[in-house]
Design a protein around this motif. Sequence first.
Motif, mmCIF file in Angstrom:
data_model
loop_
_atom_site.group_PDB
_atom_site.id
_atom_site.type_symbol
_atom_site.label_atom_id
_atom_site.label_comp_id
_atom_site.label_asym_id
_atom_site.label_seq_id
_atom_site.Cartn_x
_atom_site.Cartn_y
_atom_site.Cartn_z
ATOM 1 N N TYR A 278 -9.299 -12.735 -15.207
ATOM 2 C CA TYR A 278 -10.007 -11.273 -15.610
ATOM 3 C C TYR A 278 -11.118 -11.209 -14.415
ATOM 4 C CZ TYR A 278 -13.440 -14.721 -17.505
ATOM 5 O OH TYR A 278 -14.396 -15.651 -17.766
ATOM 6 N N GLY A 279 -11.808 -9.915 -14.363
ATOM 7 C CA GLY A 279 -13.224 -10.104 -13.348
ATOM 8 C C GLY A 279 -13.611 -9.031 -13.188
ATOM 9 N N GLY A 280 -15.124 -8.360 -13.387
ATOM 10 C CA GLY A 280 -15.190 -7.331 -13.080
ATOM 11 C C GLY A 280 -14.907 -7.365 -11.462
ATOM 12 N N ALA A 281 -15.076 -5.928 -11.288
ATOM 13 C CA ALA A 281 -14.374 -5.380 -10.348
ATOM 14 C C ALA A 281 -14.812 -5.223 -9.172
ATOM 15 C CB ALA A 281 -13.456 -4.099 -10.421
ATOM 16 N N GLY B 264 -17.626 -5.135 -18.216
ATOM 17 C CA GLY B 264 -17.801 -6.467 -16.941
ATOM 18 C C GLY B 264 -17.263 -7.479 -17.225
ATOM 19 N N ALA B 265 -16.821 -8.708 -16.518
ATOM 20 C CA ALA B 265 -16.672 -10.419 -16.653
ATOM 21 C C ALA B 265 -17.601 -10.672 -18.227
ATOM 22 C CB ALA B 265 -16.745 -10.646 -15.327
ATOM 23 N N SER B 266 -18.680 -10.157 -18.110
ATOM 24 C CA SER B 266 -19.653 -11.037 -19.477
ATOM 25 C C SER B 266 -18.758 -10.729 -20.604
ATOM 26 C CB SER B 266 -20.456 -10.028 -19.306
ATOM 27 O OG SER B 266 -21.955 -10.843 -18.306
ATOM 28 N N MET B 267 -17.863 -9.234 -20.973
ATOM 29 C CA MET B 267 -17.472 -9.282 -21.682
ATOM 30 C C MET B 267 -16.093 -9.405 -22.277
ATOM 31 S SD MET B 267 -17.116 -7.052 -24.381
ATOM 32 C CE MET B 267 -17.496 -4.899 -24.839
ATOM 33 N N THR C 251 -13.491 -3.630 -15.180
ATOM 34 C CA THR C 251 -13.106 -4.882 -15.706
ATOM 35 C C THR C 251 -11.562 -4.739 -15.298
ATOM 36 O OG1 THR C 251 -15.098 -5.186 -17.234
ATOM 37 C CG2 THR C 251 -13.564 -6.862 -16.543
ATOM 38 N N PHE C 252 -10.981 -6.140 -14.493
ATOM 39 C CA PHE C 252 -9.515 -5.737 -15.153
ATOM 40 C C PHE C 252 -9.410 -7.652 -15.277
ATOM 41 C CE2 PHE C 252 -10.889 -8.182 -11.005
ATOM 42 C CZ PHE C 252 -9.857 -10.324 -11.153
ATOM 43 N N ALA C 253 -8.275 -6.703 -16.244
ATOM 44 C CA ALA C 253 -7.034 -8.544 -16.668
ATOM 45 C C ALA C 253 -5.966 -8.158 -16.397
ATOM 46 C CB ALA C 253 -7.769 -8.620 -18.200
ATOM 47 N N ASP D 207 1.635 -9.625 -6.515
ATOM 48 C CA ASP D 207 2.982 -10.125 -7.364
ATOM 49 C C ASP D 207 3.363 -10.316 -8.336
ATOM 50 O OD1 ASP D 207 5.873 -10.639 -6.566
ATOM 51 O OD2 ASP D 207 5.756 -12.757 -5.158
ATOM 52 N N ILE D 208 3.139 -10.006 -9.460
ATOM 53 C CA ILE D 208 2.733 -9.498 -10.880
ATOM 54 C C ILE D 208 3.998 -9.778 -11.372
ATOM 55 C CG2 ILE D 208 1.130 -9.299 -13.178
ATOM 56 C CD1 ILE D 208 -0.743 -8.607 -11.518
ATOM 57 N N PRO D 209 4.635 -10.807 -11.996
ATOM 58 C CA PRO D 209 5.413 -11.176 -12.783
ATOM 59 C C PRO D 209 5.770 -9.957 -13.726
ATOM 60 C CG PRO D 209 5.202 -13.571 -12.540
ATOM 61 C CD PRO D 209 3.703 -12.388 -12.070
ATOM 62 N N ALA D 210 7.199 -9.930 -13.812
ATOM 63 C CA ALA D 210 7.512 -8.163 -14.708
ATOM 64 C C ALA D 210 6.700 -8.761 -16.294
ATOM 65 C CB ALA D 210 8.220 -7.858 -15.220
ATOM 66 N N GLU D 211 6.415 -9.833 -17.153
ATOM 67 C CA GLU D 211 6.149 -10.055 -18.040
ATOM 68 C C GLU D 211 4.354 -9.890 -18.776
ATOM 69 O OE1 GLU D 211 7.712 -12.385 -15.840
ATOM 70 O OE2 GLU D 211 7.198 -14.406 -16.640
ATOM 71 N N TYR D 212 3.827 -9.816 -17.568
ATOM 72 C CA TYR D 212 2.325 -9.281 -17.396
ATOM 73 C C TYR D 212 2.144 -8.059 -17.521
ATOM 74 C CZ TYR D 212 1.247 -14.407 -16.080
ATOM 75 O OH TYR D 212 1.805 -15.575 -15.940
ATOM 76 N N GLU D 213 0.786 -7.613 -18.318
ATOM 77 C CA GLU D 213 0.366 -6.370 -17.296
ATOM 78 C C GLU D 213 -0.884 -6.786 -17.490
ATOM 79 O OE1 GLU D 213 0.104 -3.582 -16.618
ATOM 80 O OE2 GLU D 213 2.289 -3.801 -18.661
ATOM 81 N N VAL D 214 -1.706 -5.496 -16.164
ATOM 82 C CA VAL D 214 -2.742 -4.968 -15.742
ATOM 83 C C VAL D 214 -4.047 -4.288 -16.600
ATOM 84 C CG1 VAL D 214 -4.250 -4.949 -13.966
ATOM 85 C CG2 VAL D 214 -1.871 -5.460 -13.782
ATOM 86 N N VAL D 215 -4.742 -4.537 -17.162
ATOM 87 C CA VAL D 215 -5.761 -3.525 -18.373
ATOM 88 C C VAL D 215 -6.896 -3.499 -17.685
ATOM 89 C CG1 VAL D 215 -4.223 -3.245 -19.417
ATOM 90 C CG2 VAL D 215 -6.246 -5.245 -20.278
ATOM 91 N N PHE D 216 -7.611 -2.299 -17.026
ATOM 92 C CA PHE D 216 -8.794 -1.937 -16.506
ATOM 93 C C PHE D 216 -9.877 -1.564 -18.181
ATOM 94 C CE2 PHE D 216 -5.754 -1.072 -13.303
ATOM 95 C CZ PHE D 216 -5.956 -1.832 -12.509
#
Length: 356
Positions: free
Chosen positions: A185-188, A74-77, A198-200, A61-70
């Motif tokens: 964010y997180g390592g997937a 890793g999460a370490s980055m 990794t997603f953010a 349920d991510i609102p429109a003002e957000y974007e998801v990147v892959f």
Amino acid sequence: MKKHNFYAGPSILNEKVIKATADAVLDFAGTGLSLLEVSHRGKEFDAVMAETNQLFKELLDIPAEYEVVFVGGGASMQFCMVPYNMLRTKAAYLDTGTWASKAIKEAKLFGEVDVVASSKDKNYSYIPKNYTIADDVDYFHYTSNNTIYGTEIRKDPDVKARLICDMSSDIFSRPIDISKYDIIYGGAQKNLAPAGVTFAIVRKDALGKVERPIPTMLKYSTHIEKDSMFNTPPVLPIYSALQTLKWYKEMGGVKAMQKLNEEKAAILYNEIDRNRLFVGTAAEEDRSLMNVCFVMKEEYKELEAAFADFAIKERGMMGIKGHRSVGGFRASLYNAMPKSSVEALVAAMQEFEKKH
Ligand code: PLP
């Protein structure tokens, strides 16, 4: 003997997801080529990327003002990418474990870091509750699930500061109020896909506020503008992530996963609390639903190796040994872990108790 996967990672995937990924490795979307060989710029993979992004947003349920990147790394980055892009002068961090402290170390390269509280004094066995966050911080960073220590913050914190969170090991385990966050964010590799992606989740208008130059690859805006295709994306983990997301949708989404996770964890924690031989290591109110850590009670310490042997070799409880920082046992109950495996572990604990 049936094997039960209690490993904390690299990834725990539903059988259907593994099967669909394996099929695509042999023949991807009817192309007659392997998923490993096709162009990531072709229309077939383009469709995978678009659907993954759309389903990810829909399920959380991510609102429109957000974007998801892959991205990779890793999460370490992300530990350095977050402050690189977001830390202007000062940020607040909560130190709840190894991963949180690694994030703190990186942030210190970019500005003032106020570690508002730490549970290091008790080997990170609890979540600190009493701390103040200064009014002038750029953000408050925390780790929602401490994979190694088995503690979890399951409620989005009620603080004035904008939130940034490492949700590597509990994303998709419950609904989140995304609007409180600038970045999640997180390592997937726990609840989403094989290791390698990794997603953010990024609030677009929170970007562009730092003055320092940022290398192209480490800028969130680069990946947003290019729909996560600025460089070659990790095609296999992304394809696999899509299969997991489809499975979540079929299962009823994150609310259904939350209910299932609560049930699974309750079955195991109830047994740990009841069984004469075992004791949980995390403070009761901070217990993680994803990683359940427990040890032998002091008076039964000498039985630890025997239980490990019995559980692993005779009952197929794979990956049950605890992380070296905690010792004892850790049962990881990620979304894909079936309830029947948790019940099998409880049965093994009861059987062992009867024998001793
Ligand atoms: N943060 C948490 C909470 C983790 O559990 C892990 C790995 O298990 C990491 C960060 C590090 O992730 P990666 O190996 O993707 O860099």
